[in-house]
Scaffold this motif. Structure first.
Motif, PDB file in Angstrom:
ATOM      1  N   ILE A  44       0.834  -1.204   0.000  1.00  0.00           N
ATOM      2  CA  ILE A  44       0.000   0.000   0.000  1.00  0.00           C
ATOM      3  C   ILE A  44       0.867   1.253   0.000  1.00  0.00           C
ATOM      4  O   ILE A  44       0.616   2.204  -0.751  1.00  0.00           O
ATOM      5  N   PHE A  45       1.900   1.284   0.855  1.00  0.00           N
ATOM      6  CA  PHE A  45       2.809   2.434   0.872  1.00  0.00           C
ATOM      7  C   PHE A  45       3.475   2.607  -0.497  1.00  0.00           C
ATOM      8  O   PHE A  45       3.669   3.723  -0.974  1.00  0.00           O
ATOM      9  N   TRP A  46       3.848   1.496  -1.111  1.00  0.00           N
ATOM     10  CA  TRP A  46       4.524   1.523  -2.405  1.00  0.00           C
ATOM     11  C   TRP A  46       3.618   2.150  -3.470  1.00  0.00           C
ATOM     12  O   TRP A  46       4.060   2.925  -4.315  1.00  0.00           O
ATOM     13  N   LYS A  47       2.345   1.814  -3.393  1.00  0.00           N
ATOM     14  CA  LYS A  47       1.387   2.282  -4.400  1.00  0.00           C
ATOM     15  C   LYS A  47       0.945   3.721  -4.158  1.00  0.00           C
ATOM     16  O   LYS A  47       0.873   4.528  -5.096  1.00  0.00           O
ATOM     17  N   LYS A  48       0.691   4.070  -2.896  1.00  0.00           N
ATOM     18  CA  LYS A  48       0.108   5.376  -2.590  1.00  0.00           C
ATOM     19  C   LYS A  48       1.088   6.375  -1.976  1.00  0.00           C
ATOM     20  O   LYS A  48       0.757   7.561  -1.854  1.00  0.00           O
ATOM     21  N   ASP A  56      -6.891   3.552   7.505  1.00  0.00           N
ATOM     22  CA  ASP A  56      -7.943   2.684   6.977  1.00  0.00           C
ATOM     23  C   ASP A  56      -7.402   1.823   5.834  1.00  0.00           C
ATOM     24  O   ASP A  56      -7.752   0.643   5.702  1.00  0.00           O
ATOM     25  N   ASP A  57      -6.537   2.409   4.985  1.00  0.00           N
ATOM     26  CA  ASP A  57      -5.904   1.646   3.905  1.00  0.00           C
ATOM     27  C   ASP A  57      -5.078   0.498   4.476  1.00  0.00           C
ATOM     28  O   ASP A  57      -5.131  -0.637   3.994  1.00  0.00           O
ATOM     29  N   LEU A  58      -4.309   0.809   5.509  1.00  0.00           N
ATOM     30  CA  LEU A  58      -3.445  -0.190   6.124  1.00  0.00           C
ATOM     31  C   LEU A  58      -4.259  -1.285   6.805  1.00  0.00           C
ATOM     32  O   LEU A  58      -3.921  -2.462   6.737  1.00  0.00           O
ATOM     33  N   ALA A  59      -5.343  -0.883   7.456  1.00  0.00           N
ATOM     34  CA  ALA A  59      -6.205  -1.862   8.114  1.00  0.00           C
ATOM     35  C   ALA A  59      -6.828  -2.809   7.095  1.00  0.00           C
ATOM     36  O   ALA A  59      -6.875  -4.028   7.289  1.00  0.00           O
ATOM     37  N   ALA A  60      -7.285  -2.245   5.984  1.00  0.00           N
ATOM     38  CA  ALA A  60      -7.901  -3.072   4.948  1.00  0.00           C
ATOM     39  C   ALA A  60      -6.887  -4.021   4.312  1.00  0.00           C
ATOM     40  O   ALA A  60      -7.191  -5.178   4.035  1.00  0.00           O
ATOM     41  N   ALA A  61      -5.679  -3.528   4.108  1.00  0.00           N
ATOM     42  CA  ALA A  61      -4.651  -4.342   3.455  1.00  0.00           C
ATOM     43  C   ALA A  61      -4.175  -5.485   4.342  1.00  0.00           C
ATOM     44  O   ALA A  61      -3.935  -6.596   3.864  1.00  0.00           O
ATOM     45  N   ARG A  66      -7.539  -0.883  13.640  1.00  0.00           N
ATOM     46  CA  ARG A  66      -6.557   0.095  14.112  1.00  0.00           C
ATOM     47  C   ARG A  66      -5.912  -0.286  15.444  1.00  0.00           C
ATOM     48  O   ARG A  66      -4.688  -0.194  15.580  1.00  0.00           O
ATOM     49  N   PRO A  67      -6.686  -0.694  16.438  1.00  0.00           N
ATOM     50  CA  PRO A  67      -6.047  -1.110  17.696  1.00  0.00           C
ATOM     51  C   PRO A  67      -5.041  -2.245  17.494  1.00  0.00           C
ATOM     52  O   PRO A  67      -3.990  -2.277  18.132  1.00  0.00           O
ATOM     53  N   SER A  68      -5.368  -3.164  16.586  1.00  0.00           N
ATOM     54  CA  SER A  68      -4.460  -4.274  16.310  1.00  0.00           C
ATOM     55  C   SER A  68      -3.166  -3.783  15.683  1.00  0.00           C
ATOM     56  O   SER A  68      -2.073  -4.241  16.019  1.00  0.00           O
ATOM     57  N   LEU A  69      -3.295  -2.836  14.752  1.00  0.00           N
ATOM     58  CA  LEU A  69      -2.107  -2.278  14.100  1.00  0.00           C
ATOM     59  C   LEU A  69      -1.200  -1.594  15.109  1.00  0.00           C
ATOM     60  O   LEU A  69       0.022  -1.776  15.106  1.00  0.00           O
ATOM     61  N   TYR A  70      -1.809  -0.785  15.980  1.00  0.00           N
ATOM     62  CA  TYR A  70      -1.019  -0.078  16.990  1.00  0.00           C
ATOM     63  C   TYR A  70      -0.336  -1.065  17.935  1.00  0.00           C
ATOM     64  O   TYR A  70       0.825  -0.892  18.312  1.00  0.00           O
ATOM     65  N   ALA A  71      -1.076  -2.100  18.314  1.00  0.00           N
ATOM     66  CA  ALA A  71      -0.521  -3.081  19.247  1.00  0.00           C
ATOM     67  C   ALA A  71       0.641  -3.851  18.625  1.00  0.00           C
ATOM     68  O   ALA A  71       1.622  -4.177  19.293  1.00  0.00           O
ATOM     69  N   ALA A  72       0.530  -4.136  17.341  1.00  0.00           N
ATOM     70  CA  ALA A  72       1.545  -4.953  16.675  1.00  0.00           C
ATOM     71  C   ALA A  72       2.747  -4.149  16.207  1.00  0.00           C
ATOM     72  O   ALA A  72       3.886  -4.608  16.293  1.00  0.00           O
ATOM     73  N   PHE A  73       2.503  -2.936  15.711  1.00  0.00           N
ATOM     74  CA  PHE A  73       3.579  -2.196  15.050  1.00  0.00           C
ATOM     75  C   PHE A  73       3.810  -0.780  15.571  1.00  0.00           C
ATOM     76  O   PHE A  73       4.770  -0.130  15.160  1.00  0.00           O
ATOM     77  N   GLY A  74       2.954  -0.279  16.432  1.00  0.00           N
ATOM     78  CA  GLY A  74       3.085   1.109  16.836  1.00  0.00           C
ATOM     79  C   GLY A  74       2.328   2.005  15.874  1.00  0.00           C
ATOM     80  O   GLY A  74       1.397   1.571  15.196  1.00  0.00           O
TER      81      GLY A  74
END
Length: 223
Positions: A44-48, A56-61, A66-74
């Motif tokens: 996603i980062f590569w494309k956009k 939201d893009d990151l969550a979908a990909a 969002r809470p999961s993303l923060y917990a896993a990666f900051g």
């Protein structure tokens, strides 16, 4: 199961006790895999680009909320830096793998640029260029951490190539007066140029010709 009340009775018998439903789990999903999630985020980062990618893009990909993303990666910046580090490590492994049979410098450089172009231009013809050059070079202007990462990556590539070129010089493949550091910067600069031109849609044949000129410049004309 709750039974219907019989006619004339005040109320139905009490329902049987049933096990309570298991509460919904919070946080990262059971199938969470950090490598898979980082790969999806990088796409996603590569494309956009960094700024064009939303949470939201990151969550979908990644399939993570969002809470999961923060917990896993900051936060978003930390996640992005981790995708850059992952990409750099994969590039290092791939480049080192080109040396397993101790090839001459000319052979190594041809492999090196061919591998880069295979990455910069997909089999479907998508011209995406280099992940680091294509995204970090822009973000580095406003983000000191990304700028430091980018500078470190360039220095690392220079040092890697300089070591290979110095070895080739010591083996007699290059003149004794050859400057490994300067030639490494030339080789690395060509790599970055290929990345930008690939993203601009320059045909692969033209990019291959450019890489060949650099190989000839460093190694000399083939006899």
């Amino acid at each position: 199961m709750v039974q219907k009340a019989a006619k004339g009775r005040d109320k139905a018998p009490a329902a049987r006790d049933e096990p309570a439903a298991e509460p919904r789990r919070r946080g990262r999903p059971r199938a969470y895999d950090p490598e898979t999630a980082l790969a999806a985020a990088a796409e996603i980062f590569w494309k956009k680009g960094y700024d064009g990618t939303s949470l939201d893009d990151l969550a979908a990909a990644t399939g993570m909320n969002r809470p999961s993303l923060y917990a896993a990666f900051g936060d978003k910046q930390t996640l992005y830096l981790k995708t850059l580090a992952r990409y750099r490590e994969e590039a290092r492994i791939a480049s080192t793998g080109l040396l397993t049979d101790d090839p001459p410098l000319r052979v190594f450089l041809k492999r090196f640029y061919k591998g880069a172009l295979n990455l910069y231009i997909t089999r479907d013809g998508d011209a995406r260029g280099c992940y680091t050059v294509g995204t970090a070079a822009t973000q580095a202007v406003a983000d000191p951490k990304v700028r430091a990462f980018l500078a470190e990556s360039i220095r690392g590539t220079d040092a890697f190539l300089a070591g290979i070129i110095a070895k080739a010089r010591d083996k007699g493949e290059l003149p004794r007066a050859a400057d490994p550091q300067g030639l490494a910067q030339l080789a690395c600069g060509t790599l970055h140029t290929l990345a930008v031109r690939a993203r601009a849609g320059v045909p692969r044949k033209e990019l291959e010709a450019l890489a060949a000129v650099t190989v000839e410049t460093i190694c000399g004309s083939e006899r």
